[in-house]
Design a protein around this motif. Structure first.
Motif, PDB file in Angstrom:
ATOM      1  N   ASN A 116       0.804  -1.216   0.000  1.00 46.91           N
ATOM      2  CA  ASN A 116       0.000   0.000   0.000  1.00 46.91           C
ATOM      3  C   ASN A 116       0.836   1.263   0.000  1.00 46.91           C
ATOM      4  N   ARG A 152      -0.739 -11.607  13.172  1.00 48.82           N
ATOM      5  CA  ARG A 152      -0.600 -10.747  12.006  1.00 48.82           C
ATOM      6  C   ARG A 152       0.790 -10.806  11.406  1.00 48.82           C
ATOM      7  N   LEU A 187       1.747 -13.608   8.603  1.00 50.59           N
ATOM      8  CA  LEU A 187       1.264 -13.548   7.222  1.00 50.59           C
ATOM      9  C   LEU A 187       2.402 -13.371   6.209  1.00 50.59           C
ATOM     10  N   TYR A 242      -4.599 -17.064   7.161  1.00 46.82           N
ATOM     11  CA  TYR A 242      -4.988 -16.939   8.562  1.00 46.82           C
ATOM     12  C   TYR A 242      -5.593 -18.248   9.064  1.00 46.82           C
ATOM     13  N   SER A 291      -8.136  -2.903   0.905  1.00 51.92           N
ATOM     14  CA  SER A 291      -8.646  -4.042   1.669  1.00 51.92           C
ATOM     15  C   SER A 291      -7.542  -4.996   2.129  1.00 51.92           C
ATOM     16  N   SER A 292      -6.481  -5.118   1.326  1.00 46.92           N
ATOM     17  CA  SER A 292      -5.420  -6.011   1.771  1.00 46.92           C
ATOM     18  C   SER A 292      -4.695  -5.439   2.988  1.00 46.92           C
ATOM     19  N   ARG A 293      -4.648  -4.115   3.074  1.00 49.70           N
ATOM     20  CA  ARG A 293      -4.024  -3.496   4.246  1.00 49.70           C
ATOM     21  C   ARG A 293      -4.853  -3.794   5.500  1.00 49.70           C
ATOM     22  N   PHE A 294      -6.185  -3.697   5.380  1.00 47.00           N
ATOM     23  CA  PHE A 294      -7.056  -4.057   6.500  1.00 47.00           C
ATOM     24  C   PHE A 294      -6.746  -5.465   6.988  1.00 47.00           C
ATOM     25  N   MET A 295      -6.653  -6.364   6.005  1.00 46.22           N
ATOM     26  CA  MET A 295      -6.448  -7.767   6.334  1.00 46.22           C
ATOM     27  C   MET A 295      -5.098  -7.979   6.993  1.00 46.22           C
ATOM     28  N   SER A 296      -4.062  -7.348   6.431  1.00 48.98           N
ATOM     29  CA  SER A 296      -2.748  -7.596   7.020  1.00 48.98           C
ATOM     30  C   SER A 296      -2.627  -6.949   8.397  1.00 48.98           C
ATOM     31  N   LEU A 297      -3.511  -5.992   8.713  1.00 48.47           N
ATOM     32  CA  LEU A 297      -3.521  -5.461  10.070  1.00 48.47           C
ATOM     33  C   LEU A 297      -4.350  -6.360  10.992  1.00 48.47           C
ATOM     34  N   GLY A 298      -4.913  -7.397  10.440  1.00 45.39           N
ATOM     35  CA  GLY A 298      -5.668  -8.335  11.272  1.00 45.39           C
ATOM     36  C   GLY A 298      -7.145  -8.006  11.384  1.00 45.39           C
ATOM     37  N   LEU A 303     -10.293  -8.691  10.225  1.00 45.55           N
ATOM     38  CA  LEU A 303     -10.813  -9.774   9.391  1.00 45.55           C
ATOM     39  C   LEU A 303     -12.254 -10.080   9.759  1.00 45.55           C
TER      40      LEU A 303
END
Lengths: 703, 86
Positions: free
Chosen positions: A68, A102, A105, A249, B34-41, B43
């Motif tokens: 990002n 986290r 990943l 996950y 959305s991938s940033r949301f996911m990688s921040l956990g 989910l």
């Protein structure tokens, strides 16, 4: 000699990766930019048992291979390209064990790529009992080492593992465990076709190419083909990313559940602290108290070592000017080189103090809270919560302030902060304000208790702040960026800082300033010395002759004669000529050529204005301020009646000094931090324009 | 986006959570972040709470398990949630 083995530290932000980097490499670090991008590259060397050296690179903090930010994109670019000069032979993956879910990943994504890796499970001191490393190493099937970069434990084992790596014959057996990424039917087809055209064997690498072909550094013909494959087969980029992350996950959930236990007590403690620190009223109050402390430290406390440095240099240069023969090379050494050197070293106390305090704020975890609180306000001006710390520091000196913008991740926000910081009035402007403010207002009290001069002072500071925010606003509209702006900021747990890391960070900042900005400052300082000491042809010699004759005719004593000679020599020098030459341009602002000379020489540093004016008015350097003010009061315009320094001229000159980029050291630091001459030139120009227009307006209205 | 979808989005995002209210994350809006949301956990399935509102507005802190993430209002609006009623 064969190439050094290249080991990369990788991990999420806040994993303790950079601290580990500092501890591993100590002072054997080099900071440069990654080729082609303005992302900072920190690399260093480590010598392991038996004398072999390895190169260690600290890759930017990364959440996943779905990037990002510019920094994350760079990491993906490196890790997906085996021919990249920075492609690592081994990755040391650093994870915060308290956030293991986290932080796993990215580790799994690296394993899917099949890059050799070992795993450092950091922050073990933050969990109450020894966690189950076995579950982790069973899952990852590569060496797992526990460490605490806060308590300095586990470092030996990491070094030992690096040593092991340098001797290991079968690297893949020990460090590679290629996990497979489950693929849907469409994804399988996409991957197969990409493999066919690019020859890429690893299916996950092919999948990443499908995701990122648009910006990834692959050859153009491949890029177009990959994009056409993905569109033709209906590859859903976002859906596929989300699905992959969810699968990951799910896959490691049993492992993280085995590790994540008993953390209740730390949880409640942190919540209580946060409730106070980010409280509606107490939060900002606490922040400004801390900023006041930071400001006080660099404004007042730094003056003690600064005075020592200055005093030391005065002693040394006096000694040298007495010992050395009278020759222009001696002058060059004393007034050019020594003065320039002192101009570099004088900034060290401020830089050191600011960076000790900032690293404490960063390391403790407080900084992210501050960024969160001020995000809304600073965003309006295209800046970041961290920018406030830089702007407050600029009140003392823009140099450490600009250096402190390194931690702002968004390149545009960082650039804006760098560009506008020097508009905040710094301590070097004070002597100039002090000498001129008396010409703007008489020494009276307003409403019986407010000092009029004090009010003007406040106005000047305010003008600087408004100028900074205003131009930040304009820049935020002009500058383009491909980076999207988001906050999504992780608030890390509060930690005790690692003092060794604070010390190393500070030392690195000071050294890099001396090394990189120091050169430029030294060169400019010598150029300015040449300009004010030499003139065309016999100019200087003639000036001295003329001044000596004049002195004899006026019956002056030795000191007065010396002052008069200095005055005439400065007028005859290149700087003097330039001052006269720019007079038509600055006349609309109410300035004469004498001020023109001072404007040119004070490019070295703003406070030089006072010294130059003293020379121009033929005053010695001792207790110059009072005498100078008297002389300036008597100065008349060409008509010989109206005083030169009236309210209009003085205010115009003050406004000029509020806005103008009269500081070569700041420009040198801007060059160092942005990596090109483009930005210091833009900075010099826009601040110069603001100064000129501001002064023009003030003078036209008042005069 | 149809009118019905818009309504769902309005009432059921993390933006509408009051301080201290618990909710389960149902879905993350699909966009470039959305991938940033996911990688921040962040989910689907996670139980989350808003624990703080920024002093000058514009952002809130979302807590789940022991993670705290500061999010802007528009970022909160990308998280679809279902409130847990006690």
């Amino acid at each position: 000699m064969s190439r050094l083995k290249n080991i990369a530290l990788l991990g999420n932000p806040n994993s303790g990766k950079s601290t580990l980097f500092n501890l591993l490499t100590g002072l054997h670090q080099k900071i440069s930019n990654f080729p082609g991008v303005t992302v900072e590259k920190k690399s260093g060397t480590l010598t392991v048992e038996g004398g072999e050296q390895v190169q260690i690179t600290d890759l930017p903090g990364t959440y996943s291979l779905f990037p990002n930010s510019l920094e994350e994109k760079l990491v993906v670019d490196i890790l997906t390209n085996r021919d990249h000069p920075n492609f690592p032979d081994l990755i040391i993956y650093v994870a915060d064990i308290t956030q293991i879910e986290r932080h796993l990943l990215l580790a799994v994504q690296i394993q899917q790529l099949g890059i050799p890796m070992f795993f450092v499970s950091n922050m073990v001191d933050l969990i109450s009992s020894t966690h189950d490393v076995k579950a982790l190493s069973d899952y990852l099937k590569v060496p797992v080492i526990t460490s605490s970069t806060i308590k300095n434990t586990g470092l030996d084992y990491i070094v030992q593992e690096i040593f092991q790596f340098t001797r290991e014959e079968n690297i893949s057996r020990r460090y590679v465990h290629t996990k497979t990424c489950p693929l849907s039917e469409i994804e399988k087809k996409v991957v197969q076709q990409i493999s066919d055209i690019t020859g890429v064997q690893n299916p996950y690498l092919a999948k990443l190419m499908a995701h990122h072909a648009a910006w990834l550094n692959v050859c153009k013909s491949h890029k177009e083909k990959i994009i056409s494959i993905t569109t033709k087969l209906g590859f859903q980029n976002m859906d596929s990313q989300v699905k992959e992350v969810m699968n990951c996950y799910d896959d490691f959930l049993p492992v993280t559940q085995a590790i994540q236990k008993e953390k209740e007590e730390t949880k409640t403690r942190i919540s209580t602290i946060d409730r106070i620190v980010t409280h509606r009223v107490i939060g900002p109050f606490l922040f400004f108290t801390i900023m006041l402390f930071v400001f006080q430290a660099i404004y007042a406390w730094a003056t003690i070592p600064m005075d020592l440095i200055e005093g030391g240099f005065t002693l040394v240069s006096t000694w040298f000017s007495q010992q050395l023969p009278e020759h222009f090379l001696s002058d060059l050494f004393v007034d050019g080189i020594l003065a320039g050197l002192s101009g570099v070293l004088i900034f060290i106390p401020q830089i050191a103090i600011l960076f000790i305090l900032i690293s404490l704020l960063e390391e403790s975890g407080y900084m992210s809270r501050a960024v969160y609180m001020f995000d809304t306000i600073m965003r309006k001006f295209g800046m970041n919560g961290r920018s406030i710390v830089s702007l407050v520091s600029s009140g003392a000196c823009a140099i450490p302030a600009i250096m402190s913008t390194r931690t702002i991740q968004n390149q545009k926000e960082r650039l804006i902060t760098i560009l506008v910081s020097p508009l905040i009035s710094c301590s070097a402007r004070l002597p100039v304000y002090a000498i001129l403010v008396g010409f703007v207002v008489p020494d009276i009290k307003v409403w019986g208790f407010l000092n009029a001069a004090g009010l003007v002072f406040m106005g000047l500071y305010l003008l600087g702040i408004l100028g900074a925010l205003g131009s930040a606003f304009v820049f935020s509209r002009i500058l383009k960026t491909s980076e999207s702006s988001y906050l999504m900021l992780e608030l890390p747990q509060y930690k005790n800082p690692n003092w060794k890391n604070v010390w190393l960070t500070t030392k690195e900042k000071v050294m890099s300033f001396v090394r990189e900005a120091g050169k430029i400052i030294l060169i400019i300082s010598m150029v300015l010395w040449v300009l004010s000491s030499f003139g065309p042809g016999e100019n200087i010699a003639k000036a001295e002759e003329k001044a000596t004759l004049l002195a004899v005719s006026q019956n002056l004593n030795e000191e007065e004669t010396g002052n008069l000679i200095n005055q005439h020599q400065l007028e005859a020098s290149y700087a003097g000529i330039m001052g006269k030459w720019i007079e038509p341009a600055i006349r609309p602002l109410g300035f004469d050529w004498k001020m023109g000379i001072a404007l040119i020489t004070s490019f070295a540093a703003r406070e030089v204005f006072v010294g130059t004016m003293a020379t121009i008015y033929s005053i010695g350097q001792d207790n110059e301020t009072d005498t100078l003010r008297e002389k300036m009061k008597k100065e008349k315009k060409k008509d010989g009646i109206t005083p030169m320094y009236n309210t209009a001229t003085a205010l115009s000159l003050l406004i000029f000094y509020v806005f103008a980029m009269q500081c070569m050291s700041t420009l040198a630091v801007t060059k160092k931090e942005t990596g090109s001459w483009k930005w210091p030139i833009i900075q010099f120009t826009f601040m110069g324009l603001m100064a000129y227009l501001g002064s023009l307006m003030a003078y036209s209205i008042l005069a | 986006m149809s009118a019905k979808e818009a309504k769902v989005k309005d009432t059921h995002t993390a933006l509408n959570l009051k301080l201290g209210e618990k909710a389960v994350i149902c879905e993350i809006q699909k966009n470039h972040l959305s991938s940033r949301f996911m990688s921040l956990g962040i989910l689907p399935g996670k139980v989350c709470t808003i624990v703080n509102e920024a002093p000058f507005g514009g952002a809130k802190i979302l807590q789940f398990e022991n993670h705290k993430i500061a999010l802007r209002l528009e970022e909160l609006a990308a998280i679809y949630v279902q409130k847990i009623i006690k």
